[in-house]
Design a protein around this motif. Structure first.
Motif, PDB file in Angstrom:
ATOM      1  N   VAL A   1       0.990  -1.278   0.292  1.00  0.00           N
ATOM      2  CA  VAL A   1      -0.192  -0.083   0.192  1.00  0.00           C
ATOM      3  C   VAL A   1       1.072   1.316  -0.426  1.00  0.00           C
ATOM      4  CG1 VAL A   1      -1.886   1.574   1.812  1.00  0.00           C
ATOM      5  CG2 VAL A   1      -1.504  -1.324   1.411  1.00  0.00           C
ATOM      6  N   VAL A   2       2.361   1.368   0.700  1.00  0.00           N
ATOM      7  CA  VAL A   2       2.658   2.538   1.174  1.00  0.00           C
ATOM      8  C   VAL A   2       3.139   2.925  -0.066  1.00  0.00           C
ATOM      9  CG1 VAL A   2       4.456   3.612   1.947  1.00  0.00           C
ATOM     10  CG2 VAL A   2       2.984   2.416   4.195  1.00  0.00           C
ATOM     11  N   PRO A   3       3.290   1.836  -0.506  1.00  0.00           N
ATOM     12  CA  PRO A   3       4.949   1.909  -2.110  1.00  0.00           C
ATOM     13  C   PRO A   3       3.758   2.364  -3.179  1.00  0.00           C
ATOM     14  CG  PRO A   3       5.707   0.088  -0.961  1.00  0.00           C
ATOM     15  CD  PRO A   3       4.555   0.293  -0.351  1.00  0.00           C
ATOM     16  N   GLY A   4       2.716   1.881  -3.053  1.00  0.00           N
ATOM     17  CA  GLY A   4       1.713   2.116  -4.350  1.00  0.00           C
ATOM     18  C   GLY A   4       1.164   3.204  -4.378  1.00  0.00           C
ATOM     19  N   ALA A   5       1.037   4.247  -3.183  1.00  0.00           N
ATOM     20  CA  ALA A   5       0.382   5.135  -2.872  1.00  0.00           C
ATOM     21  C   ALA A   5       1.547   6.461  -2.644  1.00  0.00           C
ATOM     22  CB  ALA A   5       0.033   5.589  -1.175  1.00  0.00           C
ATOM     23  N   LEU A   6       2.852   6.364  -2.839  1.00  0.00           N
ATOM     24  CA  LEU A   6       3.921   7.541  -2.530  1.00  0.00           C
ATOM     25  C   LEU A   6       4.123   8.152  -3.665  1.00  0.00           C
ATOM     26  CD1 LEU A   6       7.167   5.487  -1.305  1.00  0.00           C
ATOM     27  CD2 LEU A   6       5.738   7.156  -0.774  1.00  0.00           C
ATOM     28  N   PRO A   7       4.016   7.776  -5.361  1.00  0.00           N
ATOM     29  CA  PRO A   7       4.075   9.263  -6.235  1.00  0.00           C
ATOM     30  C   PRO A   7       2.450   9.668  -5.183  1.00  0.00           C
ATOM     31  CG  PRO A   7       3.553   6.561  -7.266  1.00  0.00           C
ATOM     32  CD  PRO A   7       3.178   6.179  -5.725  1.00  0.00           C
ATOM     33  N   SER A   8       1.562   9.581  -5.540  1.00  0.00           N
ATOM     34  CA  SER A   8       0.530   9.898  -5.513  1.00  0.00           C
ATOM     35  C   SER A   8       0.230  11.378  -3.579  1.00  0.00           C
ATOM     36  CB  SER A   8      -0.791   9.694  -4.780  1.00  0.00           C
ATOM     37  OG  SER A   8      -2.276  10.506  -4.708  1.00  0.00           O
ATOM     38  N   ILE A   9       1.393  10.205  -2.459  1.00  0.00           N
ATOM     39  CA  ILE A   9       2.202  11.488  -1.894  1.00  0.00           C
ATOM     40  C   ILE A   9       3.331  12.359  -1.996  1.00  0.00           C
ATOM     41  CG2 ILE A   9       3.069  10.878   0.883  1.00  0.00           C
ATOM     42  CD1 ILE A   9       1.914   8.263   0.754  1.00  0.00           C
ATOM     43  N   ALA A  10       3.706  11.846  -3.156  1.00  0.00           N
ATOM     44  CA  ALA A  10       4.477  12.636  -3.183  1.00  0.00           C
ATOM     45  C   ALA A  10       4.493  13.801  -4.208  1.00  0.00           C
ATOM     46  CB  ALA A  10       6.420  12.006  -4.247  1.00  0.00           C
ATOM     47  N   THR A  11       3.148  14.064  -5.008  1.00  0.00           N
ATOM     48  CA  THR A  11       2.701  14.811  -5.072  1.00  0.00           C
ATOM     49  C   THR A  11       1.670  15.867  -4.355  1.00  0.00           C
ATOM     50  OG1 THR A  11       2.386  14.164  -7.242  1.00  0.00           O
ATOM     51  CG2 THR A  11       1.274  16.294  -6.879  1.00  0.00           C
ATOM     52  N   GLY A  12       1.403  15.116  -3.685  1.00  0.00           N
ATOM     53  CA  GLY A  12       0.873  16.003  -2.122  1.00  0.00           C
ATOM     54  C   GLY A  12       1.953  16.631  -1.868  1.00  0.00           C
ATOM     55  N   ILE A  13       2.561  16.047  -0.641  1.00  0.00           N
ATOM     56  CA  ILE A  13       4.044  16.600  -0.396  1.00  0.00           C
ATOM     57  C   ILE A  13       3.953  18.088  -0.867  1.00  0.00           C
ATOM     58  CG2 ILE A  13       6.004  16.703   0.665  1.00  0.00           C
ATOM     59  CD1 ILE A  13       5.532  13.659   1.256  1.00  0.00           C
ATOM     60  N   ARG A  14       4.830  18.237  -2.176  1.00  0.00           N
ATOM     61  CA  ARG A  14       5.049  18.899  -3.493  1.00  0.00           C
ATOM     62  C   ARG A  14       3.570  20.216  -3.205  1.00  0.00           C
ATOM     63  NH1 ARG A  14       7.608  17.902  -9.454  1.00  0.00           N
ATOM     64  NH2 ARG A  14       8.043  20.101 -10.228  1.00  0.00           N
ATOM     65  N   THR A  15       2.925  20.075  -3.967  1.00  0.00           N
ATOM     66  CA  THR A  15       1.347  20.714  -3.674  1.00  0.00           C
ATOM     67  C   THR A  15       1.600  21.336  -2.337  1.00  0.00           C
ATOM     68  OG1 THR A  15       0.553  19.604  -5.378  1.00  0.00           O
ATOM     69  CG2 THR A  15      -0.912  21.145  -4.326  1.00  0.00           C
ATOM     70  N   GLY A  16       1.414  20.382  -1.474  1.00  0.00           N
ATOM     71  CA  GLY A  16       1.285  21.356   0.082  1.00  0.00           C
ATOM     72  C   GLY A  16       2.155  22.327   0.570  1.00  0.00           C
ATOM     73  N   LEU A  17       3.764  21.672   0.076  1.00  0.00           N
ATOM     74  CA  LEU A  17       4.672  22.761   0.204  1.00  0.00           C
ATOM     75  C   LEU A  17       4.850  24.318  -0.438  1.00  0.00           C
ATOM     76  CD1 LEU A  17       5.933  20.838   1.428  1.00  0.00           C
ATOM     77  CD2 LEU A  17       8.236  21.073   1.095  1.00  0.00           C
ATOM     78  N   GLY A  18       3.923  23.489  -1.507  1.00  0.00           N
ATOM     79  CA  GLY A  18       3.341  25.044  -2.369  1.00  0.00           C
ATOM     80  C   GLY A  18       2.090  26.070  -1.592  1.00  0.00           C
ATOM     81  N   TYR A  19       1.725  25.499  -0.770  1.00  0.00           N
ATOM     82  CA  TYR A  19       0.323  26.374  -0.386  1.00  0.00           C
ATOM     83  C   TYR A  19       0.898  26.766   0.931  1.00  0.00           C
ATOM     84  CZ  TYR A  19      -2.754  24.244  -3.943  1.00  0.00           C
ATOM     85  OH  TYR A  19      -3.898  23.885  -4.409  1.00  0.00           O
ATOM     86  N   GLY A  20       1.669  26.096   1.480  1.00  0.00           N
ATOM     87  CA  GLY A  20       2.572  26.268   3.139  1.00  0.00           C
ATOM     88  C   GLY A  20       3.302  27.449   2.449  1.00  0.00           C
ATOM     89  N   TRP A  21       3.980  27.578   1.927  1.00  0.00           N
ATOM     90  CA  TRP A  21       5.693  28.533   1.386  1.00  0.00           C
ATOM     91  C   TRP A  21       4.113  30.241   1.476  1.00  0.00           C
ATOM     92  CZ3 TRP A  21       9.779  29.274   2.802  1.00  0.00           C
ATOM     93  CH2 TRP A  21      10.547  30.770   1.708  1.00  0.00           C
ATOM     94  N   ARG A  22       3.302  29.594   0.214  1.00  0.00           N
ATOM     95  CA  ARG A  22       2.812  30.819   0.777  1.00  0.00           C
ATOM     96  C   ARG A  22       1.634  31.445   1.670  1.00  0.00           C
ATOM     97  NH1 ARG A  22       1.575  28.375  -5.109  1.00  0.00           N
ATOM     98  NH2 ARG A  22      -0.042  27.641  -4.505  1.00  0.00           N
ATOM     99  N   ALA A  23       0.992  30.195   2.416  1.00  0.00           N
ATOM    100  CA  ALA A  23       1.446  31.220   3.703  1.00  0.00           C
ATOM    101  C   ALA A  23       1.663  31.136   4.217  1.00  0.00           C
ATOM    102  CB  ALA A  23       0.602  29.161   3.765  1.00  0.00           C
ATOM    103  N   LEU A  24       3.416  31.151   5.130  1.00  0.00           N
ATOM    104  CA  LEU A  24       4.045  31.412   5.646  1.00  0.00           C
ATOM    105  C   LEU A  24       4.356  32.994   4.981  1.00  0.00           C
ATOM    106  CD1 LEU A  24       6.475  31.544   6.616  1.00  0.00           C
ATOM    107  CD2 LEU A  24       7.895  30.547   5.590  1.00  0.00           C
ATOM    108  N   VAL A  25       3.655  33.875   3.765  1.00  0.00           N
ATOM    109  CA  VAL A  25       4.510  34.684   3.669  1.00  0.00           C
ATOM    110  C   VAL A  25       3.689  35.201   3.902  1.00  0.00           C
ATOM    111  CG1 VAL A  25       5.005  36.139   1.985  1.00  0.00           C
ATOM    112  CG2 VAL A  25       6.033  33.957   0.977  1.00  0.00           C
ATOM    113  N   ALA A  26       1.996  34.893   3.415  1.00  0.00           N
ATOM    114  CA  ALA A  26       0.439  35.842   3.797  1.00  0.00           C
ATOM    115  C   ALA A  26       0.569  35.860   6.039  1.00  0.00           C
ATOM    116  CB  ALA A  26      -0.278  35.224   3.660  1.00  0.00           C
ATOM    117  N   ALA A  27       1.238  35.197   6.283  1.00  0.00           N
ATOM    118  CA  ALA A  27       1.176  34.569   7.683  1.00  0.00           C
ATOM    119  C   ALA A  27       2.135  35.939   8.443  1.00  0.00           C
ATOM    120  CB  ALA A  27       1.334  33.439   8.951  1.00  0.00           C
ATOM    121  N   GLU A  28       3.645  35.836   7.988  1.00  0.00           N
ATOM    122  CA  GLU A  28       4.355  36.846   8.435  1.00  0.00           C
ATOM    123  C   GLU A  28       4.047  38.104   8.078  1.00  0.00           C
ATOM    124  OE1 GLU A  28       8.372  34.388   8.158  1.00  0.00           O
ATOM    125  OE2 GLU A  28       7.836  35.640   5.961  1.00  0.00           O
TER     126      GLU A  28
END
Length: 281
Positions: free
Chosen positions: A189-216
């Protein structure tokens, strides 16, 4: 019978050979697209179309960068922003990954949490800032809360999507060979879900980076976002331009050096597994 003479190949012009070498260079592929952008920026600044109080050229921003680095202001702001990002990303992953797998693997949990997940996913991170200020004040905890909130829900949705994409025949095959639930989870399950998880981490960090700037900008007392907002208050547009460039360069480096290779490696690995399965049929 006429004998055909072989055609001689014309020598490649020098400018084409130079261009071919440049296009194969990683530095050129990275920096080349920005050359016309910087050139257009410089032309607009030198044309006098906009007053210097509203629009400055790259030379002014470069001089401001050198001055702020020399004074130690920019490194201090940058370290504060990165520290907040590390805290937010760390807690976001620690919460989002387990909750995502729990939601994906348990039908009861999914039925209970899925409406809540979709509800909070629709609420923008910036909407939390007023109440977060009331709860935590102008502190690191307030900024971290906003980043965690921004990263957690896209990551959970990506985990659920990744688990759903794992072929059911692989799970059944592993169980038929005697694998228990724990082994099926970690080895299938974990290896099979890793591609989607990697995309989610990449997308989430992008959102988090913009949220950091807005919060600051709203909450912070330091950091790149605070630097840009404070520069706007005193009318120093060169620092605003500098802040935007620093944010873009940092995200480009993070994405190119860490996130994109991780996503590519996981997708390629899963693609190899699928190719082998299809070849065995």
């Amino acid at each position: 019978m006429a004998v055909r003479t072989p055609r001689t190949r014309r020598p490649v012009p020098v400018h084409r050979r130079v261009w071919a070498r440049l296009t194969r260079s990683p530095a050129f592929r990275t920096l080349g697209p920005f050359v016309p952008v910087v050139a257009l920026w410089w032309i607009l600044a030198e044309s006098g179309l906009f007053p210097p109080a509203f629009f400055v050229g790259p030379d002014v921003v470069a001089a401001e960068f050198v001055e702020m680095v020399r004074k130690g202001v920019l490194p201090g702001y940058l370290s504060d922003s990165l520290e907040r990002l590390v805290y937010g990303v760390g807690f976001g992953l620690l919460i989002g990954l387990p909750m995502g797998f729990l939601t994906a693997m348990s039908l009861r949990v999914r039925r209970a949490l899925w409406p809540i997940l979709l509800f909070f996913q629709a609420i923008a991170d910036i909407a939390w800032l007023p109440i977060v200020i009331v709860w935590f004040g102008f502190s690191l905890t307030a900024v971290t809360f906003v980043i965690v909130y921004t990263i957690m829900f896209p990551l959970m949705l990506s985990v659920v999507s990744g688990v759903e994409q794992v072929p059911r025949e692989l799970v059944r095959a592993a169980r038929s060979l005697g694998a228990g639930r724990t082994r099926v989870f970690f080895e299938v399950v974990v290896p099979g879900a890793l591609p989607s998880i990697a995309t989610g981490i990449r997308t989430g960090l992008g959102y988090g980076w913009r949220a950091l700037v807005a919060a600051e900008i709203i909450v912070g007392t330091s950091g790149i976002g605070f630097m840009m907002f404070d520069a706007r208050r005193v009318g120093d547009v060169s620092q605003v331009f500098l802040g935007m460039i620093v944010l873009g360069v940092l995200w480009y480096m993070l994405d190119a050096l860490i996130l994109a290779p991780f996503e590519k490696a996981t997708v390629e690995r899963w693609g190899m597994v699928r190719s082998l399965e299809e070849g065995d049929r």
